[in-house]
Scaffold this motif. Structure first.
Motif, mmCIF file in Angstrom:
data_model
loop_
_atom_site.group_PDB
_atom_site.id
_atom_site.type_symbol
_atom_site.label_atom_id
_atom_site.label_comp_id
_atom_site.label_asym_id
_atom_site.label_seq_id
_atom_site.Cartn_x
_atom_site.Cartn_y
_atom_site.Cartn_z
ATOM 1 N N VAL A 171 0.861 -1.189 0.000
ATOM 2 C CA VAL A 171 0.000 0.000 0.000
ATOM 3 C C VAL A 171 0.893 1.233 0.000
ATOM 4 N N GLY B 223 1.153 4.517 1.234
ATOM 5 C CA GLY B 223 0.549 5.373 2.242
ATOM 6 C C GLY B 223 0.720 6.852 1.985
ATOM 7 N N LEU C 13 -4.874 8.413 1.280
ATOM 8 C CA LEU C 13 -4.517 7.495 2.355
ATOM 9 C C LEU C 13 -3.559 8.082 3.377
ATOM 10 N N VAL D 7 -2.591 4.799 7.007
ATOM 11 C CA VAL D 7 -1.840 3.549 6.859
ATOM 12 C C VAL D 7 -0.839 3.381 7.996
ATOM 13 N N THR E 227 -2.917 -0.511 -3.125
ATOM 14 C CA THR E 227 -3.299 0.871 -2.833
ATOM 15 C C THR E 227 -4.756 1.108 -3.209
ATOM 16 N N ALA F 235 -6.909 -0.603 -0.598
ATOM 17 C CA ALA F 235 -6.879 0.121 0.674
ATOM 18 C C ALA F 235 -7.757 1.369 0.644
ATOM 19 N N LYS G 122 -8.211 2.219 9.997
ATOM 20 C CA LYS G 122 -6.781 2.226 9.697
ATOM 21 C C LYS G 122 -6.429 0.986 8.861
ATOM 22 N N ILE G 123 -5.464 1.165 7.979
ATOM 23 C CA ILE G 123 -5.013 0.084 7.104
ATOM 24 C C ILE G 123 -3.684 -0.472 7.604
ATOM 25 N N PRO H 238 -0.851 -2.613 6.146
ATOM 26 C CA PRO H 238 -0.421 -3.173 4.859
ATOM 27 C C PRO H 238 0.554 -4.336 5.007
#
Length: 422
Positions: free
Chosen positions: A76, A78, A83, A87, A109, A112, A133-134, A136
């Protein structure tokens, strides 16, 4: 110079062109067209899924606050404007020397941002759960592939151990994996909701079109197929089967692609994060709700499509965020998709506890593949996807009970026997 302009530029076009290079994909889609997104307002206007899923109403009840969603994918980016701040530090299992998780493909990406893209301005892609929240985790290489399911299993376990309450797996193949099954069982045991795409049919091969991809077909996983923009028609490229659980928007979508670009995408890869986002909304509103109850809400509040009730194409129907957050849903005590044997019988594929030996070495031959990389054309896909089933199946041990009864002693033993994937 591209800053935070949220537009498709020359770099994005070059990247899309490179994705069309493989000869195997030539018959799968028409030639690429010019970039489709040129202004900020066009990106936001093209987010038709926001209205289709009535997210304005859903956000009145929850926005994803407090929930971490793991994106196990190509990485991802960020730094993408949609984003920034969303992230968390993650893990790169492809480039193990990398200090931060990057995304050389753009697929992760895009996924996400569909889950947690920011909604604090009028630009770009808004996620289903914009305050989630992601986390990755990169498991896919520069060709959007993983050669060994062991890498995905490692990613699943790491995500669970680092606080993810929802796992998104927009990847898969026709093979199966005992080690990945055990990792998924570990996630279930830790009260994590696992969501995966059912797979995309390839125009250049029939090897990946025979059934729902793995791990989506693993019992307990929410397998998500794709819906057309009209909300009633199944996307023609979606692989479906008896394991299908839900559907979500999957066509005519505009996705984020790092560092600050956008592209048109379609596929079950992008339907899955829509459902992951809804799961995050539910877990945000009810932080203590068990994973089984979250899934129960998802399936009982879905808008039925196709034949009445669950069917092999639409599953329970189109995910409905507002209904999932407001409906009076009857209580269940376990994951409604679980197939765990009753107490006293070993759960198939049970995950070993920390320090316990892992299962046998993983199958390493089949080329596992994420749903194909997106292009800007209406045909949709440029990169080949030909997952091959290695035929080894997955090892399962189901209960063989030996009873020795005497007046004073009773012994009960459970073993598992080999079987094929579900």
């Amino acid at each position: 110079m591209l800053s935070l302009s949220r537009r498709v530029g020359a770099a994005a076009l070059a990247g899309l062109m490179s994705l069309a290079a493989p000869a195997a994909a030539a018959s799968a889609s028409p030639p690429l067209t010019e970039p489709v997104i040129t202004t900020d307002d066009t990106v936001r206007a093209d987010q038709w899924q926001l209205e289709a899923l009535d997210l304005a109403d859903a956000w009145a009840y929850a926005d994803g606050t407090g929930v971490t969603v793991a994106v196990i994918d190509s990485g991802v980016d960020g730094s993408h404007p949609d984003l920034v701040g969303q992230v968390l530090p993650g893990l790169d299992l492809v480039d193990t020397k990398a200090e931060t998780v990057t995304d050389p493909v753009g697929h992760g990406t895009t996924v996400a941002a569909f889950i947690a893209g920011r909604n604090d301005d009028d630009n770009g892609v808004v996620g289903i759960a914009p305050k989630a929240k992601i986390l990755p985790i990169r498991v896919l290489d520069e060709e959007n592939r993983y050669d060994d399911a062991l890498i995905v299993a490692k990613g699943v376990r790491w995500a669970v151990d680092h606080g993810a309450k929802v796992l998104n797996l927009s990847l898969g193949g026709s093979g199966s994996s005992a080690t990945l099954a055990a990792a998924l069982d570990y996630a279930f045991a830790k009260d994590v909701v696992v969501i995966a795409c059912t797979g995309n049919a390839s125009a250049s091969s029939t090897s990946d079109n025979s059934g729902v991809w793995y791990p989506a077909r693993e019992p307990g996983v929410v397998a998500v197929a794709g819906m057309e923009r009209d909300g009633t028609t199944l996307w023609s490229g979606a692989i479906t089967g008896k394991e299908t659980v839900l559907t979500a928007p999957s066509t005519q979508l505009v996705g984020a692609r790092g560092p600050d670009d956008y592209w048109r995408v379609q596929g079950t890869s992008f339907a899955a994060p829509m459902v992951s986002g809804v799961a995050a909304l539910i877990r945000s509103r009810w932080p203590d709700m068990p994973a089984g109850e979250v899934i129960n809400r998802l399936i009982k509040t879905a808008d039925d499509r196709g034949e009445p009730g669950r069917d092999g194409q639409f599953g329970y129907g189109l995910v409905n965020p507002t209904a999932a957050l407001t409906a009076d849903v009857s209580f269940v005590t376990d994951n409604p998709l679980d197939t765990t044997p009753p107490p006293g019988v070993a759960r198939f594929g049970s995950a070993p506890v920390p320090g316990q030996a892992q299962s046998a070495p993983e199958e390493s031959n089949p080329p596992w593949v994420v749903t194909q990389a997106p292009t800007t054309n209406s045909g949709g896909w440029a990169a080949p996807a030909q997952p091959v089933d290695d035929g080894s199946g997955r090892t399962r041990w189901i209960a063989i009970v030996l009873f020795l009864i005497s007046a004073l002693v009773a012994a009960f033993t459970v073993r598992r026997f080999a079987g094929s994937a579900g």
